[in-house]
Design a protein around this motif. Structure first.
Motif, short mmCIF file in Angstrom:
data_model
loop_
_atom_site.label_atom_id
_atom_site.label_comp_id
_atom_site.label_asym_id
_atom_site.label_seq_id
_atom_site.Cartn_x
_atom_site.Cartn_y
_atom_site.Cartn_z
N SER A 43 0.83 -1.21 0.00
CA SER A 43 0.00 0.00 0.00
C SER A 43 0.87 1.26 0.00
O SER A 43 0.55 2.24 -0.67
CB SER A 43 -0.96 0.01 1.19
N PHE A 44 2.00 1.21 0.71
CA PHE A 44 2.90 2.35 0.71
C PHE A 44 3.61 2.49 -0.64
O PHE A 44 3.85 3.61 -1.11
CB PHE A 44 3.92 2.25 1.84
N LEU A 45 3.95 1.38 -1.27
CA LEU A 45 4.58 1.45 -2.59
C LEU A 45 3.67 2.16 -3.59
O LEU A 45 4.12 3.00 -4.38
CB LEU A 45 4.91 0.04 -3.12
N VAL A 46 2.38 1.88 -3.51
CA VAL A 46 1.43 2.52 -4.41
C VAL A 46 1.22 3.98 -4.02
O VAL A 46 1.28 4.88 -4.86
CB VAL A 46 0.08 1.75 -4.42
N THR A 47 1.02 4.24 -2.74
CA THR A 47 0.78 5.60 -2.26
C THR A 47 1.93 6.55 -2.57
O THR A 47 1.71 7.69 -2.95
CB THR A 47 0.52 5.59 -0.74
N TYR A 48 3.17 6.07 -2.41
CA TYR A 48 4.33 6.93 -2.61
C TYR A 48 4.89 6.90 -4.02
O TYR A 48 5.97 7.43 -4.27
CB TYR A 48 5.42 6.59 -1.59
N GLY A 49 4.17 6.27 -4.95
CA GLY A 49 4.55 6.36 -6.36
C GLY A 49 5.64 5.40 -6.81
O GLY A 49 6.29 5.64 -7.82
#
Length: 96
Positions: A43-49
Motif C-alpha cells: 500500500s505504501f509502494l502505491v501511495t508513494y509512487g
C-alpha cells in the motif's frame, strides 16, 4: 525508507520480465502476519509512487506494476483507496 526500497526491489524482482504481478503472488508469505506486513508495504509502494495497483473489478483481481523510478502524484489528482481484505481463512487456503 530502507524497508520501502527493499519492498520495491523485491516487487521488481518478482515481476521480472513481465509488466505486472498478481497482488496475492507478491504479498503471500509463509505466515499470516508476514502476508499482512507485505500488503501494508504494498500500500505504501502505491501511495508513494513506486508502483501502480491495477484493478480488474469484475474478476476481483489485483495486480502490482512497479515503476522504474519513483513517480510523484499528479498535482490536483484525486486519490483513490482500494481496500483489500486479507482473511486468515483465505490466506490458509492459498498455502496449499
Amino acid at each position: 525508507d530502507e524497508v520501502l526500497d527493499d519492498a520495491w526491489r523485491e516487487l521488481k524482482e518478482k515481476v521480472g520480465e513481465r509488466s505486472r504481478v498478481s497482488f496475492w503472488d507478491f504479498v503471500h508469505a509463509g505466515s499470516y502476519e508476514e502476508t499482512v506486513r507485505k500488503a501494508y508495504l504494498a500500500s505504501f509502494l502505491v501511495t508513494y509512487g513506486y508502483a501502480e495497483l491495477e484493478v480488474e473489478p469484475l474478476e476481483g483481481r489485483y495486480y502490482l506494476k512497479p515503476f522504474e523510478a519513483q513517480r510523484r502524484p499528479v498535482s490536483g489528482a484525486q486519490a483513490v483507496s482500494v481496500p483489500i481484505s486479507i482473511d486468515r481463512d483465505v490466506w490458509a487456503g492459498r498455502r496449499c
